[in-house]
Design a protein around this motif. Structure first.
Motif, mmCIF file in Angstrom:
data_model
loop_
_atom_site.group_PDB
_atom_site.id
_atom_site.type_symbol
_atom_site.label_atom_id
_atom_site.label_comp_id
_atom_site.label_asym_id
_atom_site.label_seq_id
_atom_site.Cartn_x
_atom_site.Cartn_y
_atom_site.Cartn_z
ATOM 1 N N GLU A 24 -10.915 5.222 -8.148
ATOM 2 C CA GLU A 24 -11.215 5.363 -6.714
ATOM 3 C C GLU A 24 -10.536 4.264 -5.912
ATOM 4 O OE1 GLU A 24 -15.465 5.375 -6.640
ATOM 5 O OE2 GLU A 24 -15.619 7.483 -7.243
ATOM 6 N N ALA A 25 -10.592 3.030 -6.450
ATOM 7 C CA ALA A 25 -9.956 1.896 -5.766
ATOM 8 C C ALA A 25 -8.447 2.116 -5.668
ATOM 9 C CB ALA A 25 -10.261 0.598 -6.494
ATOM 10 N N LEU A 26 -7.844 2.586 -6.779
ATOM 11 C CA LEU A 26 -6.398 2.887 -6.777
ATOM 12 C C LEU A 26 -6.087 3.990 -5.767
ATOM 13 C CD1 LEU A 26 -5.296 2.780 -10.526
ATOM 14 C CD2 LEU A 26 -4.334 1.452 -8.634
ATOM 15 N N GLY A 27 -6.951 5.020 -5.755
ATOM 16 C CA GLY A 27 -6.774 6.124 -4.804
ATOM 17 C C GLY A 27 -6.777 5.613 -3.368
ATOM 18 N N ARG A 28 -7.723 4.711 -3.074
ATOM 19 C CA ARG A 28 -7.789 4.139 -1.712
ATOM 20 C C ARG A 28 -6.534 3.328 -1.398
ATOM 21 N NH1 ARG A 28 -13.259 3.498 -3.137
ATOM 22 N NH2 ARG A 28 -12.902 1.330 -3.766
ATOM 23 N N GLN A 29 -6.080 2.547 -2.404
ATOM 24 C CA GLN A 29 -4.868 1.737 -2.209
ATOM 25 C C GLN A 29 -3.657 2.627 -1.927
ATOM 26 O OE1 GLN A 29 -4.640 -0.624 -5.798
ATOM 27 N NE2 GLN A 29 -5.153 -2.502 -4.677
ATOM 28 N N VAL A 30 -3.532 3.699 -2.734
ATOM 29 C CA VAL A 30 -2.409 4.628 -2.561
ATOM 30 C C VAL A 30 -2.472 5.284 -1.175
ATOM 31 C CG1 VAL A 30 -1.449 6.837 -3.349
ATOM 32 C CG2 VAL A 30 -2.005 5.052 -5.009
ATOM 33 N N ALA A 31 -3.679 5.729 -0.793
ATOM 34 C CA ALA A 31 -3.855 6.357 0.527
ATOM 35 C C ALA A 31 -3.485 5.380 1.642
ATOM 36 C CB ALA A 31 -5.291 6.839 0.697
ATOM 37 N N ALA A 32 -3.912 4.124 1.494
ATOM 38 C CA ALA A 32 -3.603 3.098 2.507
ATOM 39 C C ALA A 32 -2.095 2.860 2.577
ATOM 40 C CB ALA A 32 -4.330 1.797 2.176
ATOM 41 N N GLN A 33 -1.441 2.828 1.412
ATOM 42 C CA GLN A 33 0.013 2.604 1.360
ATOM 43 C C GLN A 33 0.753 3.769 2.019
ATOM 44 O OE1 GLN A 33 1.335 -0.394 0.073
ATOM 45 N NE2 GLN A 33 3.054 0.401 1.237
ATOM 46 N N ILE A 34 0.292 4.998 1.718
ATOM 47 C CA ILE A 34 0.911 6.191 2.324
ATOM 48 C C ILE A 34 0.775 6.138 3.838
ATOM 49 C CG2 ILE A 34 0.659 8.702 2.588
ATOM 50 C CD1 ILE A 34 0.028 8.789 -0.445
ATOM 51 N N ARG A 35 -0.445 5.770 4.304
ATOM 52 C CA ARG A 35 -0.686 5.671 5.743
ATOM 53 C C ARG A 35 0.246 4.629 6.369
ATOM 54 N NH1 ARG A 35 -5.934 5.880 5.023
ATOM 55 N NH2 ARG A 35 -6.139 3.610 5.019
ATOM 56 N N LYS A 36 0.351 3.479 5.703
ATOM 57 C CA LYS A 36 1.186 2.385 6.194
ATOM 58 C C LYS A 36 2.656 2.828 6.269
ATOM 59 C CE LYS A 36 2.087 -2.472 5.119
ATOM 60 N NZ LYS A 36 1.873 -3.481 4.085
ATOM 61 N N ASN A 37 3.115 3.519 5.201
ATOM 62 C CA ASN A 37 4.492 4.018 5.177
ATOM 63 C C ASN A 37 4.738 5.000 6.319
ATOM 64 O OD1 ASN A 37 4.969 2.497 2.919
ATOM 65 N ND2 ASN A 37 5.103 4.206 1.491
ATOM 66 N N SER A 38 3.776 5.880 6.549
ATOM 67 C CA SER A 38 3.899 6.857 7.638
ATOM 68 C C SER A 38 4.008 6.153 8.983
ATOM 69 C CB SER A 38 2.706 7.806 7.671
ATOM 70 O OG SER A 38 2.703 8.593 6.504
ATOM 71 N N GLU A 39 3.156 5.126 9.164
ATOM 72 C CA GLU A 39 3.195 4.372 10.423
ATOM 73 C C GLU A 39 4.535 3.674 10.603
ATOM 74 O OE1 GLU A 39 -0.213 1.792 10.212
ATOM 75 O OE2 GLU A 39 -1.625 3.472 10.355
ATOM 76 N N LEU A 40 5.053 3.086 9.501
ATOM 77 C CA LEU A 40 6.352 2.410 9.569
ATOM 78 C C LEU A 40 7.466 3.402 9.882
ATOM 79 C CD1 LEU A 40 6.134 -0.111 6.589
ATOM 80 C CD2 LEU A 40 6.304 -0.678 9.021
ATOM 81 N N GLU A 41 7.424 4.575 9.223
ATOM 82 C CA GLU A 41 8.431 5.613 9.487
ATOM 83 C C GLU A 41 8.391 6.036 10.952
ATOM 84 O OE1 GLU A 41 8.341 9.120 6.972
ATOM 85 O OE2 GLU A 41 8.376 7.856 5.183
ATOM 86 N N GLU A 42 7.171 6.245 11.455
ATOM 87 C CA GLU A 42 7.000 6.665 12.851
ATOM 88 C C GLU A 42 7.549 5.603 13.792
ATOM 89 O OE1 GLU A 42 6.432 8.727 16.103
ATOM 90 O OE2 GLU A 42 6.250 9.517 14.060
ATOM 91 N N LYS A 43 7.228 4.320 13.500
ATOM 92 C CA LYS A 43 7.713 3.215 14.332
ATOM 93 C C LYS A 43 9.251 3.174 14.307
ATOM 94 C CE LYS A 43 5.406 -0.769 14.107
ATOM 95 N NZ LYS A 43 5.020 -2.097 13.582
ATOM 96 N N HIS A 44 9.821 3.353 13.111
ATOM 97 C CA HIS A 44 11.278 3.342 12.949
ATOM 98 C C HIS A 44 11.907 4.494 13.728
ATOM 99 C CE1 HIS A 44 15.121 2.588 11.065
ATOM 100 N NE2 HIS A 44 15.198 3.864 10.758
ATOM 101 N N ARG A 45 11.295 5.690 13.596
ATOM 102 C CA ARG A 45 11.791 6.872 14.320
ATOM 103 C C ARG A 45 11.762 6.620 15.829
ATOM 104 N NH1 ARG A 45 9.834 10.532 10.820
ATOM 105 N NH2 ARG A 45 7.724 10.383 11.663
ATOM 106 N N ARG A 46 10.633 6.048 16.295
ATOM 107 C CA ARG A 46 10.471 5.775 17.727
ATOM 108 C C ARG A 46 11.534 4.772 18.194
ATOM 109 N NH1 ARG A 46 5.141 5.340 17.484
ATOM 110 N NH2 ARG A 46 5.234 3.079 17.301
ATOM 111 N N ARG A 47 11.739 3.696 17.396
ATOM 112 C CA ARG A 47 12.750 2.681 17.750
ATOM 113 C C ARG A 47 14.138 3.303 17.810
ATOM 114 N NH1 ARG A 47 10.809 -2.145 14.184
ATOM 115 N NH2 ARG A 47 9.182 -3.009 15.515
ATOM 116 N N HIS A 48 14.429 4.153 16.817
ATOM 117 C CA HIS A 48 15.748 4.807 16.745
ATOM 118 C C HIS A 48 15.956 5.691 17.978
ATOM 119 C CE1 HIS A 48 19.338 6.242 14.813
ATOM 120 N NE2 HIS A 48 18.943 7.485 14.935
#
Length: 110
Positions: A24-48
């Motif tokens: 469960e802890a790993l699942g939460r970590q993975v979910a948090a990482q996916i969310r973080k990656n999505s936010e970074l991608e969105e920020k990068h897309r917006r900057r571009h």
């Protein structure tokens, strides 16, 4: 002997619970990482996108400036042409007057 079996079962249950908690802890970590990656991608897309819009805006501003310069040159040339036409008209009428004067002088001499 049943005491030993209970202990073994309890140990297995505890191990299983620990493994489940870890999963469960790993699942939460993975979910948090996916969310973080999505936010970074969105920020990068917006900057571009913003950078592209800025580049397009800059290009449009340069084109407008160049167009204004060309229009300024065109207007100046039109002014020059008008001035030349006026000079030519003046020169032509002066020559016509001179020719009349010369013709009258020739008649007077005749």
């Amino acid at each position: 002997s049943s005491g030993g079996a209970d202990e073994a079962r309890d140990a297995l249950v505890e191990e299983r619970d620990a493994a489940r908690r870890q999963a469960e802890a790993l699942g939460r970590q993975v979910a948090a990482q996916i969310r973080k990656n999505s936010e970074l991608e969105e920020k990068h897309r917006r900057r571009h996108k913003e950078a592209l819009e800025r580049d397009v805006g800059d290009a449009v501003a340069l084109l407008k400036r160049d167009l204004a310069a060309v229009e300024g040159e065109r207007d100046a040339l039109r002014g020059d042409v008008s001035q030349l036409e006026a000079d030519l008209r003046r020169e032509a009428s002066k020559r016509a007057r001179d020719a009349k004067t010369d013709a009258r002088a020739a008649e007077a001499e005749a």
